[in-house]
Design an enzyme around this catalytic site. Structure first.
Site, PDB file in Angstrom:
ATOM      1  N   HIS A 196       0.836  -1.200   0.000  1.00  0.00           N
ATOM      2  CA  HIS A 196       0.000   0.000   0.000  1.00  0.00           C
ATOM      3  C   HIS A 196       0.870   1.250   0.000  1.00  0.00           C
ATOM      4  O   HIS A 196       1.429   1.611   1.035  1.00  0.00           O
ATOM      5  CB  HIS A 196      -0.879   0.030   1.243  1.00  0.00           C
ATOM      6  CG  HIS A 196      -2.037  -0.913   1.180  1.00  0.00           C
ATOM      7  ND1 HIS A 196      -3.223  -0.670   1.827  1.00  0.00           N
ATOM      8  CD2 HIS A 196      -2.191  -2.091   0.541  1.00  0.00           C
ATOM      9  CE1 HIS A 196      -4.065  -1.667   1.581  1.00  0.00           C
ATOM     10  NE2 HIS A 196      -3.456  -2.543   0.811  1.00  0.00           N
ATOM     11  N   TYR A 202      -9.662   7.994   2.098  1.00  0.00           N
ATOM     12  CA  TYR A 202      -9.445   6.583   2.327  1.00  0.00           C
ATOM     13  C   TYR A 202      -8.047   6.136   1.884  1.00  0.00           C
ATOM     14  O   TYR A 202      -7.631   6.417   0.768  1.00  0.00           O
ATOM     15  CB  TYR A 202     -10.500   5.754   1.579  1.00  0.00           C
ATOM     16  CG  TYR A 202     -10.115   4.316   1.541  1.00  0.00           C
ATOM     17  CD1 TYR A 202     -10.264   3.529   2.672  1.00  0.00           C
ATOM     18  CD2 TYR A 202      -9.492   3.781   0.423  1.00  0.00           C
ATOM     19  CE1 TYR A 202      -9.827   2.230   2.686  1.00  0.00           C
ATOM     20  CE2 TYR A 202      -9.049   2.474   0.427  1.00  0.00           C
ATOM     21  CZ  TYR A 202      -9.227   1.713   1.557  1.00  0.00           C
ATOM     22  OH  TYR A 202      -8.779   0.430   1.567  1.00  0.00           O
ATOM     23  N   ASP A 257      -7.731   1.944  -5.487  1.00  0.00           N
ATOM     24  CA  ASP A 257      -8.962   1.568  -4.781  1.00  0.00           C
ATOM     25  C   ASP A 257      -9.882   2.784  -4.676  1.00  0.00           C
ATOM     26  O   ASP A 257      -9.512   3.795  -4.077  1.00  0.00           O
ATOM     27  CB  ASP A 257      -8.580   1.052  -3.379  1.00  0.00           C
ATOM     28  CG  ASP A 257      -9.745   0.416  -2.647  1.00  0.00           C
ATOM     29  OD1 ASP A 257     -10.893   0.522  -3.136  1.00  0.00           O
ATOM     30  OD2 ASP A 257      -9.507  -0.186  -1.585  1.00  0.00           O
ATOM     31  N   HIS A 267     -12.900   2.517  -3.282  1.00  0.00           N
ATOM     32  CA  HIS A 267     -13.610   2.268  -2.030  1.00  0.00           C
ATOM     33  C   HIS A 267     -15.092   2.593  -2.098  1.00  0.00           C
ATOM     34  O   HIS A 267     -15.639   3.280  -1.221  1.00  0.00           O
ATOM     35  CB  HIS A 267     -12.931   3.005  -0.863  1.00  0.00           C
ATOM     36  CG  HIS A 267     -12.767   2.118   0.330  1.00  0.00           C
ATOM     37  ND1 HIS A 267     -13.370   2.323   1.532  1.00  0.00           N
ATOM     38  CD2 HIS A 267     -12.063   0.969   0.467  1.00  0.00           C
ATOM     39  CE1 HIS A 267     -13.049   1.352   2.370  1.00  0.00           C
ATOM     40  NE2 HIS A 267     -12.257   0.520   1.747  1.00  0.00           N
ATOM     41  N   ARG A 288     -12.128 -10.677  -4.584  1.00  0.00           N
ATOM     42  CA  ARG A 288     -11.323 -10.212  -3.451  1.00  0.00           C
ATOM     43  C   ARG A 288     -11.831 -10.670  -2.087  1.00  0.00           C
ATOM     44  O   ARG A 288     -11.555 -10.027  -1.083  1.00  0.00           O
ATOM     45  CB  ARG A 288     -11.266  -8.670  -3.494  1.00  0.00           C
ATOM     46  CG  ARG A 288     -10.143  -8.254  -4.406  1.00  0.00           C
ATOM     47  CD  ARG A 288      -9.823  -6.822  -4.369  1.00  0.00           C
ATOM     48  NE  ARG A 288      -9.788  -6.150  -3.083  1.00  0.00           N
ATOM     49  CZ  ARG A 288      -8.858  -6.334  -2.149  1.00  0.00           C
ATOM     50  NH1 ARG A 288      -7.886  -7.184  -2.326  1.00  0.00           N
ATOM     51  NH2 ARG A 288      -8.917  -5.633  -1.022  1.00  0.00           N
ATOM     52  N   HIS A 293      -8.356 -10.313  -0.118  1.00  0.00           N
ATOM     53  CA  HIS A 293      -8.270  -9.217   0.834  1.00  0.00           C
ATOM     54  C   HIS A 293      -7.170  -9.504   1.865  1.00  0.00           C
ATOM     55  O   HIS A 293      -7.027 -10.640   2.308  1.00  0.00           O
ATOM     56  CB  HIS A 293      -9.627  -9.108   1.527  1.00  0.00           C
ATOM     57  CG  HIS A 293      -9.852  -7.874   2.304  1.00  0.00           C
ATOM     58  ND1 HIS A 293     -10.754  -7.800   3.346  1.00  0.00           N
ATOM     59  CD2 HIS A 293      -9.317  -6.640   2.189  1.00  0.00           C
ATOM     60  CE1 HIS A 293     -10.762  -6.579   3.835  1.00  0.00           C
ATOM     61  NE2 HIS A 293      -9.903  -5.852   3.165  1.00  0.00           N
ATOM     62  N   GLU A 319      -3.061  -9.013  -1.553  1.00  0.00           N
ATOM     63  CA  GLU A 319      -2.859  -7.770  -0.799  1.00  0.00           C
ATOM     64  C   GLU A 319      -2.024  -8.085   0.438  1.00  0.00           C
ATOM     65  O   GLU A 319      -2.273  -9.069   1.133  1.00  0.00           O
ATOM     66  CB  GLU A 319      -4.223  -7.212  -0.374  1.00  0.00           C
ATOM     67  CG  GLU A 319      -4.153  -5.917   0.398  1.00  0.00           C
ATOM     68  CD  GLU A 319      -5.535  -5.376   0.740  1.00  0.00           C
ATOM     69  OE1 GLU A 319      -6.479  -6.184   0.918  1.00  0.00           O
ATOM     70  OE2 GLU A 319      -5.678  -4.148   0.836  1.00  0.00           O
TER      71      GLU A 319
HETATM   72 MG   LIG Z   1     -10.078  -2.157  -0.780  1.00  0.00          MG
END
Ligand SMILES: [Mg+2]
Length: 326
Positions: free
Chosen positions: A40, A78, A133, A135, A206, A235, A262
């Site tokens: 990330h 986010y 993303d 979101h 995901r 996820h 991820e």
């Molecule tokens: Mg996400």
């Protein structure tokens, strides 16, 4: 479903230990040596985001999710770090007795985010895999417009462009764009995924073994997805313990239709003491150890050192105070 998932994972762990095999052998064996991870990257602004991507590239990552502060959006959005210069930590401190609030402005976001991706491609070229993303914040028509505009930047995927529950929203997006779509982190059952997969409305599924009820249902889902050319992208937010990440890692090295995983670096000394394991993360890949079972232990005495801390996910509001999709 997380409780079902925990029991299911424990039963697979016991079975594989009895067989004296790492769990992936019970699925039929490995399809690959290691599983591709994405980190990330985050920035309060574009300069910070470029530093963050450079940091993860140096760590060996070949794929990064990129989230960036939007000028004139009053509160960090986010996945965006809260302060300038903080390029490694995007995680909001969730603890407290009430949820924190984020402010969202679709117009500002849609105007700015294409310029962010343009700068990242200029800086890092096209070999780096880039994910983004949304979101669940856009309406279907807005998502279609953004997807079309972002196609030129060759994203690995565009995640959660619209609220995941509104599955027909993706038909509109699909009519206008070939951008790869990833959805599913909020699903609590494999039955929420089958229409998206069967109708080829997504490219990556995901779900996680924790929230979708364990290895047993998710393994079935992976096979179903393979029949429809949908790949996995499980996820891996910090709400997933090293035990559930290990369960996913075994699925990842087995699944013929594996896409990406991820991954948030949880490797603090406290975490390693709680969940000892020989699994290895290097060069942006996850390598599963050959210990029997899941290959992760849980030290219950160590866990007794920590108290429960109350916390909430943030809520999102528009500039005028209207409650919006988180
Ligand atoms: Mg996400």
């Amino acid at each position: 479903m997380a409780a079902f998932g925990a029991i299911d994972m424990a039963l697979w762990d016991i079975k594989a230990k009895l067989a004296g095999m790492p769990l992936y052998q019970l699925f039929g064996g490995k399809s690959r040596e290691g599983a591709l991870l994405y980190a990330h990257a985050t920035g309060a602004d574009i300069e910070d985001l470029i530093d963050s991507v450079a940091y993860y590239k140096e760590q060996g990552y070949k794929a990064v999710r990129v989230q960036c502060g939007i000028p004139n959006m009053p509160v960090a959005g986010y996945g965006v770090s809260e302060s300038k210069g903080d390029v490694k930590n995007f995680i909001t401190n969730f603890s407290g007795s009430v949820p924190k609030e984020e402010i969202w402005d679709t117009e500002l976001y849609m105007r700015y985010i294409p310029t962010v991706l343009e700068k990242l491609r200029d800086q890092f070229g096209f070999d780096l895999k880039i994910l983004h993303d949304v979101h669940h914040r856009l309406l279907p028509r807005e998502a279609a417009e953004l997807a079309k505009e972002l196609e030129q930047f060759k994203l690995f995927w565009l995640e959660d462009p619209t609220p995941a529950e509104d599955q027909d929203a993706l038909r509109l997006l699909r009519q206008h764009s070939t951008i790869p779509i990833a959805i599913g982190e909020v699903f609590n059952s494999v039955w929420e995924c089958n229409k998206l997969i069967q109708d080829r409305l997504i490219d990556f599924i995901r779900v996680s073994v924790t929230y979708a009820g364990g290895i047993t249902p998710v393994k079935r889902l992976v096979d179903f997805a393979a029949m429809h050319d949908v790949r996995t992208g499980f996820h891996g937010a910090p709400s997933h313990s090293p035990l559930s990440m290990a369960a996913q890692a075994h699925l990842n090295v087995w699944a013929p239709n594996f896409g990406i995983q991820e991954y948030l670096v949880l490797g603090t000394p406290e975490c390693d003491a709680l969940f000892p394991s020989d699994h290895e993360m290097r060069d942006g890949m996850f390598y599963v150890s050959d210990e029997p079972g899941l290959g992760v232990d849980f030290d219950e005495d160590e866990a007794k050192k920590y108290d429960y801390v109350q916390g909430f996910h943030p809520v999102t509001r528009l500039q005028d105070g209207t409650l919006w999709n988180y």
